[in-house]
Design an enzyme around this catalytic site. Structure first.
Site, PDB file in Angstrom:
ATOM      1  N   GLU A   6      -9.077   9.139   5.278  1.00  0.00           N
ATOM      2  CA  GLU A   6      -9.238   7.681   5.124  1.00  0.00           C
ATOM      3  C   GLU A   6     -10.282   7.327   4.058  1.00  0.00           C
ATOM      4  O   GLU A   6     -10.229   6.253   3.471  1.00  0.00           O
ATOM      5  CB  GLU A   6      -9.670   7.043   6.455  1.00  0.00           C
ATOM      6  CG  GLU A   6      -8.586   7.031   7.521  1.00  0.00           C
ATOM      7  CD  GLU A   6      -7.476   6.034   7.228  1.00  0.00           C
ATOM      8  OE1 GLU A   6      -7.755   5.027   6.558  1.00  0.00           O
ATOM      9  OE2 GLU A   6      -6.331   6.276   7.657  1.00  0.00           O
ATOM     10  N   GLU A  58     -13.460   4.957  -0.159  1.00  0.00           N
ATOM     11  CA  GLU A  58     -14.291   4.031   0.618  1.00  0.00           C
ATOM     12  C   GLU A  58     -15.099   4.848   1.616  1.00  0.00           C
ATOM     13  O   GLU A  58     -14.590   5.256   2.660  1.00  0.00           O
ATOM     14  CB  GLU A  58     -13.408   3.018   1.339  1.00  0.00           C
ATOM     15  CG  GLU A  58     -12.739   2.040   0.393  1.00  0.00           C
ATOM     16  CD  GLU A  58     -11.737   1.151   1.112  1.00  0.00           C
ATOM     17  OE1 GLU A  58     -12.137   0.126   1.671  1.00  0.00           O
ATOM     18  OE2 GLU A  58     -10.535   1.493   1.117  1.00  0.00           O
ATOM     19  N   LYS A  65     -15.345   3.977   5.559  1.00  0.00           N
ATOM     20  CA  LYS A  65     -14.172   3.748   6.401  1.00  0.00           C
ATOM     21  C   LYS A  65     -14.187   4.677   7.608  1.00  0.00           C
ATOM     22  O   LYS A  65     -14.452   5.858   7.470  1.00  0.00           O
ATOM     23  CB  LYS A  65     -12.901   4.006   5.598  1.00  0.00           C
ATOM     24  CG  LYS A  65     -12.294   2.754   5.036  1.00  0.00           C
ATOM     25  CD  LYS A  65     -10.825   2.948   4.777  1.00  0.00           C
ATOM     26  CE  LYS A  65     -10.069   1.737   5.257  1.00  0.00           C
ATOM     27  NZ  LYS A  65      -8.668   1.801   4.842  1.00  0.00           N
ATOM     28  N   GLU A  96       0.845  -1.198   0.000  1.00  0.00           N
ATOM     29  CA  GLU A  96       0.000   0.000   0.000  1.00  0.00           C
ATOM     30  C   GLU A  96       0.874   1.238   0.000  1.00  0.00           C
ATOM     31  O   GLU A  96       1.841   1.316   0.772  1.00  0.00           O
ATOM     32  CB  GLU A  96      -0.829   0.108   1.297  1.00  0.00           C
ATOM     33  CG  GLU A  96      -2.065  -0.692   1.374  1.00  0.00           C
ATOM     34  CD  GLU A  96      -2.805  -0.454   2.703  1.00  0.00           C
ATOM     35  OE1 GLU A  96      -2.699   0.635   3.293  1.00  0.00           O
ATOM     36  OE2 GLU A  96      -3.499  -1.392   3.126  1.00  0.00           O
TER      37      GLU A  96
END
Ligand SMILES: *[C@@H]1O[C@H](CO)[C@@H](O)[C@H](O)[C@H]1NC(C)=O
Length: 364
Positions: free
Chosen positions: A330, A321, A324, A267
């Protein structure tokens, strides 16, 4: 004259080779497909999106059968994951690991090109000593299950680590692992060496910038022009944080005698938005980071300690997302919007690369 034309000919070959290479997918460019969201496109749409890009591999956090199936016959490499919560049973019971492989790999492989299984995410830095002690046995049992169906050489088994497994990373030559983790790491690395599995890690220059928010640090983190940093240990010049972080991992591995183990970046990424108290998130910075990272990987220049090879890198992430938890950033790492349009262009589209290929031939 002869020298000039030889040189031109070499340049010409290089251009053709490079442009042909670019027109295809590139196995060293991957993307993370996190699914903590309620607005994701259907699996076939995601598979088609990936096929339209030069992204060569995708990492799933679990083993969602719909997306694994949708990627069948695409050639795209697939990393699947066993959750931290699965580790105790995988470690204590060979049948459980065999079952895991039977239900998450065998129905799809080889049409779906599963290349790596990650057992656990950031377990080593979880502070949970029980779980940490079960990590290597769990990995071993998954490997045994693969071996028993003769897939041990094709599909590798690994675990993903945060950069916090290093207690020292600056300068890169001084990189070393947390002494408290060394016993487990030694077992893990011995396993990985024997099975030729990569060491998978999550370097985030974004977080390095957050802890040192000066403009020269930002340029260093975004691969933009900067004066660089000389490693006081070996005199090597670093021009970007990504190389510095990856080389710190390389030094830590070397320090334990495992410099031959391949490092894979599981990542890395940069958010487009964040909360008011977060420094660094913006579309412009995300585009710089990921765009320059991709250019850097494609150059095959490598890092100062590992020159001449590209580190396989999974960018975080394919989509934002929306569910999250945590800081605003995030939920804002996506390269693509959930309507499948680009959040910002980083040159991953295959057709844009074909245009570039024609341009490079034309301008020659
Ligand atoms: C599977 O993916 C890997 C990694 O991207 C790639 O190197 C390999 O060629 C792929 N295999 C097939 C059969 O397409």
């Amino acid at each position: 004259m002869a020298t000039t034309s030889n040189l031109s000919f070499l340049l010409y070959l290089t251009l053709i080779a490079t442009s042909l290479y670019f027109a295809d997918s590139q196995s060293f460019i991957g993307v993370n497909y996190g699914q903590v969201a309620d607005n994701l496109p259907p699996p076939d749409a995601t598979a088609n999106l990936l096929k339209s890009t030069s992204i060569g591999k995708v990492r799933l956090y679990g083993a969602d059968p719909a997306i694994i199936k949708a990627l069948a016959n695409s050639g795209i490499g697939i990393t699947i994951g066993a959750a931290n919560g699965d580790i105790p049973s995988l470690a204590s019971d060979q049948n459980s690991a065999t079952q895991w492989v039977n239900s998450n790999v065998l129905p799809y492989y080889p049409a779906s090109n599963i290349t790596l299984i990650t057992v656990g995410n950031e377990v080593m830095t979880s502070g949970d000593n029980g779980l940490i002690s079960q990590l290597v046995p769990a990995i071993q049992n998954v490997q045994n299950a693969l071996n028993s169906v003769s897939l041990g050489g094709n599909i590798k088994v690994s675990s993903v680590h945060s950069m916090a497994v290093l207690t020292q990373s600056d300068p890169p030559s001084s990189g070393s692992f947390d002494p408290n983790l060394k016993n487990t790491l030694k077992q893990l690395l011995e396993f990985q060496k024997e099975n030729k599995a990569p060491f998978t890690i999550n370097p985030y220059p974004f977080f390095a910038y957050q802890s040192d928010p000066r403009s020269e640090t930002l340029a260093f983190c975004l691969f933009q022009p900067n004066s660089g940093r000389v490693d006081s240990g070996n005199g090597k010049l670093y021009t970007n944080m990504f190389d510095a972080q990856v080389d710190a991992v390389h030094s830590a591995l070397s320090g334990m005698g495992f410099e031959d183990i391949e490092i894979v970046v599981a990542e890395t990424g940069w958010p487009t938005r964040g909360d008011n108290n977060e420094v660094g998130p913006s579309v412009e910075n995300a585009k710089s980071y990921n765009g320059n990272l991709i250019t850097h990987l494609r150059s095959l220049v490598g890092t100062p300690l590992m020159p001449g090879k590209s580190i396989d890198t999974y960018i975080f992430a394919l989509y934002d997302e929306d569910l999250k938890p945590g800081a605003g950033s995030e939920r804002a790492f996506g390269l693509y919007k959930t309507d499948l349009s680009v959040a910002y262009d980083v040159g991953l589209d295959k057709s844009s690369q074909k245009v570039n290929k024609l341009k490079s031939l034309f301008f020659y």
